[in-house]
Design a protein around this motif. Structure first.
Motif, PDB file in Angstrom:
ATOM      1  N   LYS A 546       0.830  -1.214   0.000  1.00 44.76           N
ATOM      2  CA  LYS A 546       0.000   0.000   0.000  1.00 44.76           C
ATOM      3  C   LYS A 546       0.862   1.262   0.000  1.00 44.76           C
ATOM      4  O   LYS A 546       0.564   2.241  -0.706  1.00 44.76           O
ATOM      5  N   VAL A 547       1.937   1.235   0.804  1.00 45.38           N
ATOM      6  CA  VAL A 547       2.831   2.396   0.849  1.00 45.38           C
ATOM      7  C   VAL A 547       3.437   2.642  -0.528  1.00 45.38           C
ATOM      8  O   VAL A 547       3.482   3.789  -1.018  1.00 45.38           O
ATOM      9  N   ILE A 548       3.898   1.578  -1.172  1.00 43.41           N
ATOM     10  CA  ILE A 548       4.495   1.703  -2.512  1.00 43.41           C
ATOM     11  C   ILE A 548       3.473   2.234  -3.515  1.00 43.41           C
ATOM     12  O   ILE A 548       3.788   3.063  -4.371  1.00 43.41           O
ATOM     13  N   TYR A 549       2.221   1.783  -3.401  1.00 39.44           N
ATOM     14  CA  TYR A 549       1.167   2.261  -4.298  1.00 39.44           C
ATOM     15  C   TYR A 549       1.025   3.782  -4.191  1.00 39.44           C
ATOM     16  O   TYR A 549       0.954   4.482  -5.218  1.00 39.44           O
ATOM     17  N   TYR A 550       1.003   4.304  -2.962  1.00 33.59           N
ATOM     18  CA  TYR A 550       0.816   5.749  -2.795  1.00 33.59           C
ATOM     19  C   TYR A 550       2.067   6.531  -3.155  1.00 33.59           C
ATOM     20  O   TYR A 550       1.973   7.658  -3.664  1.00 33.59           O
ATOM     21  N   LEU A 551       3.234   5.962  -2.908  1.00 29.37           N
ATOM     22  CA  LEU A 551       4.469   6.628  -3.338  1.00 29.37           C
ATOM     23  C   LEU A 551       4.503   6.751  -4.858  1.00 29.37           C
ATOM     24  O   LEU A 551       4.936   7.774  -5.411  1.00 29.37           O
ATOM     25  N   ASP A 552       4.047   5.709  -5.520  1.00 27.28           N
ATOM     26  CA  ASP A 552       3.990   5.740  -6.983  1.00 27.28           C
ATOM     27  C   ASP A 552       2.957   6.766  -7.454  1.00 27.28           C
ATOM     28  O   ASP A 552       3.206   7.537  -8.400  1.00 27.28           O
ATOM     29  N   LEU A 554       1.998   9.413  -5.953  1.00 23.39           N
ATOM     30  CA  LEU A 554       2.487  10.763  -5.665  1.00 23.39           C
ATOM     31  C   LEU A 554       3.812  11.050  -6.371  1.00 23.39           C
ATOM     32  O   LEU A 554       4.436  12.091  -6.115  1.00 23.39           O
ATOM     33  N   GLU A 555       4.255  10.108  -7.220  1.00 18.89           N
ATOM     34  CA  GLU A 555       5.477  10.257  -8.008  1.00 18.89           C
ATOM     35  C   GLU A 555       6.707  10.506  -7.127  1.00 18.89           C
ATOM     36  O   GLU A 555       7.572  11.313  -7.456  1.00 18.89           O
ATOM     37  N   MET A 556       6.789   9.783  -6.027  1.00 18.37           N
ATOM     38  CA  MET A 556       7.929   9.882  -5.108  1.00 18.37           C
ATOM     39  C   MET A 556       8.859   8.697  -5.397  1.00 18.37           C
ATOM     40  O   MET A 556       9.013   7.776  -4.600  1.00 18.37           O
ATOM     41  N   ARG A 557       9.468   8.727  -6.577  1.00 21.36           N
ATOM     42  CA  ARG A 557      10.254   7.617  -7.096  1.00 21.36           C
ATOM     43  C   ARG A 557      11.436   7.255  -6.214  1.00 21.36           C
ATOM     44  O   ARG A 557      11.716   6.074  -5.967  1.00 21.36           O
TER      45      ARG A 557
END
Length: 578
Positions: A546-552, A554-557
């Motif tokens: 879930k964290v990775i989904y939201y980082l993606d 929000l474009e926080m590569r």
């Protein structure tokens, strides 16, 4: 993503497991969970057993199981203290143990000492029963001081050991374990100097073994039991039923200290001795058979345990008849073992038959806590095998019984309302689940303060149900309220807070709340899970996704890539473990 988040609203145990009055979630327990009730129903199978001696209802008499050996070598004078202690307005000196003439051939002096010790412990039990624990403590302390003074003059015989033994038993009845350990240290010094042929010594050693076991000094307990066994073997031979008591103590201690093989061998030897001395069907066999069965189950030897519990059931039927309540309890034990062996449907049928026997025997009240717990256990089992409607009947029975005996708005009803709601939720009847949870929440609101942590359980469950009914705004309100209460009650980094946060995240995801705020909450959940469950747990893996989904999103590569690599490693590790 919303669908995935919805699936994680609460840990699976929170939505599918059933709640018991004594635990947050109902689990399947080892067969030992019936021990206390079985023991109460069957107490007296081994009349010389010492396991119950520290309890308030027990008889402390030091039975003369041997012929007199070395007689008392001194006169036992009135025990007294330098000062006076008053209990309940009475001079304590008048209540201290006294003995008469202990001449070398006076057997009456032994019985006189026994009567006085009996009287002392009876008085202690009476004071405890009347709620006068302080008076009981003072009485024991006065006698302890007195016997210590006598020992300072050089008296260190069987009389002193016997008095100290009963004083220790008195402290055990008061749950004064610190004093028990202190007195045992003194009596140990005395008995180590005594010869094995002293009268009463075997009984004292048995009491000591039992008390050492209670205070978790298992090696000392084992030593006392083995010495008592050696003495009794010398007096009665190697096949006497008198040996059963110390052997049961030895077997129990061995089982408690991880020496299961030796313990099982000892139980088998006890059973062989009893069969030879009492016959293959007798009450005395029930205790060692039950202990053996529980130990086998604990060791994962389910098939062997099943054979033992089948024999226990057969013993009860032959001893008491098929309609006796004790037969019903034995059927429940066997049913539990069948669960362990995988015969789940057979176990359920056996449980149902047991309930009928117990109901008709009237040996246990309908509202008995044990009966309630068994109904919930069986209901959970029925749900687990897809027989939810049958399980719900048992849950409704629990609710009706509680309402009858406690009242419809009694807090005890909340458990059963929540269990029924969980059952309806499992079968997608969310409307009925909502009704039941609102009722449980109303009862809780009348019972506890609005910020009490216990209120968050129906509150969070209601949020989940409302979410499934697409009532997201109200679901969010309840979930946030539960979160704030838990943060205050448990601390911001506690696991209950993580559970509430996960629920809030799922609801807010579908509501389209700010992605950055949702990400912050998910990162909090991840940190909590890492601290509480470990960095490699399955829960951490799910939250990482879930964290990775939201980082993606929000474009926080730069922050996403390290977590992706970590997730890949964890998935591979879990795959290898499976």
């Amino acid at each position: 993503m919303a669908a995935a988040a919805a699936a994680s609203l609460l840990p699976s145990s929170s939505t599918s497991s059933l709640i018991t009055p004594t635990n947050n979630l109902c689990k399947m327990h080892s067969a030992a969970w019936l021990d206390s009730r079985l023991y109460q129903l069957l107490k007296g199978f081994i009349t010389s057993a010492v396991y119950c001696l520290p309890c308030k209802k027990c008889n402390v008499k030091l039975y003369m199981v041997s012929t007199p050996g070395a007689p008392f070598s001194r006169h036992c004078r009135r025990l007294a203290t330098n000062g006076t202690v008053e209990v309940d307005g009475t001079n304590q000196e008048d209540r201290l143990i006294t003995s008469g003439d202990h001449s070398p051939t006076n057997l009456e002096s032994i019985y006189n000492l026994e009567r006085q010790l009996d009287g002392l412990f009876d008085e202690v039990k009476t004071l405890i029963r009347l709620g006068k624990e302080n008076d009981a403590f003072d009485l024991l302390q006065a006698n302890y001081v007195a016997v210590k003074q006598q020992m300072d003059t050089g008296a260190r015989g069987i009389e002193e050991a016997a008095i100290l033994d009963v004083i220790a038993l008195g402290y055990m009845a008061l749950s004064e374990t610190r004093m028990v350990a202190s007195v045992l240290a003194v009596v140990k010094q005395v008995v180590e100097e005594l010869k094995d042929d002293e009268p009463l010594l075997d009984s004292i050693l048995l009491h000591m073994g039992n008390m050492y076991e209670k205070v978790k000094k298992f090696e000392m307990a084992l030593y006392q039991y083995r010495r008592a066994l050696r003495i009794m073997e010398q007096k009665y031979g190697n096949s006497s039923t008198f040996l059963v008591t110390p052997m049961l103590g030895i077997a129990k201690v061995l089982g408690s200290t991880g020496r299961a093989t030796e313990s099982i061998e000892t139980y088998h030897l006890v059973i062989k001795i009893l069969e030879s001395g009492r016959g293959v069907v007798c009450e005395e066999l029930l205790l060692p058979l039950t202990s053996l069965g529980n130990l086998l189950l604990k060791e994962g030897r389910s098939s062997e345990a099943e054979n033992v519990f089948k024999r226990i059931l057969d013993q009860y039927i032959k001893l008491y008849g098929e309609k006796d309540g004790r037969v019903g309890m034995a059927m429940c034990s066997l049913a539990h073992v069948k669960c362990a062996t995988g015969d789940v449907h057979e176990a359920i049928d056996l449980y149902k038959d047991a309930f009928q026997v117990l109901k008709h025997s009237k040996s246990i009240a309908l509202d008995d806590e044990l009966m309630e717990k068994m109904r919930i256990d069986v209901a959970e089992l029925l749900h687990a095998v897809g027989r939810g409607e049958e399980g719900r009947v048992l849950l409704e029975e629990c609710l009706l019984i509680t309402e009858k005996y406690q009242g419809k708005d009694h807090p005890s009803c909340v458990i059963h309302l929540m269990n029924l709601a969980a059952s309806y939720s499992q079968f997608k009847n969310f409307a009925e689940a909502e009704r039941l949870l609102r009722k449980s929440l109303q009862i809780m609101m009348k019972t506890v303060p609005p910020d009490d942590q216990s209120i968050t359980f129906p509150m969070l469950h209601l949020a989940v149900v409302l979410y499934n009914l697409n009532q997201d705004e109200e679901a969010e309100k309840f979930a946030l309220n539960a979160l704030h209460i838990r943060e205050k009650a448990f601390g911001e980094e506690s696991l209950p807070v993580g559970e509430a946060l996960d629920c809030v995240v799922s609801i807010q995801t579908r509501l389209g709340r700010d992605d950055k705020e949702i990400l912050k909450r998910l990162q909090r959940v991840l940190k909590i899970q890492e601290l509480a469950l470990g960095h490699d747990s399955k829960e951490v893996v799910e939250t990482l996704k879930k964290v990775i989904y939201y980082l993606d999103k929000l474009e926080m590569r730069s922050e996403k890539l390290p977590l992706q690599r970590r997730l890949s490693r964890l998935r591979q590790k879990l795959k290898e473990m499976v």
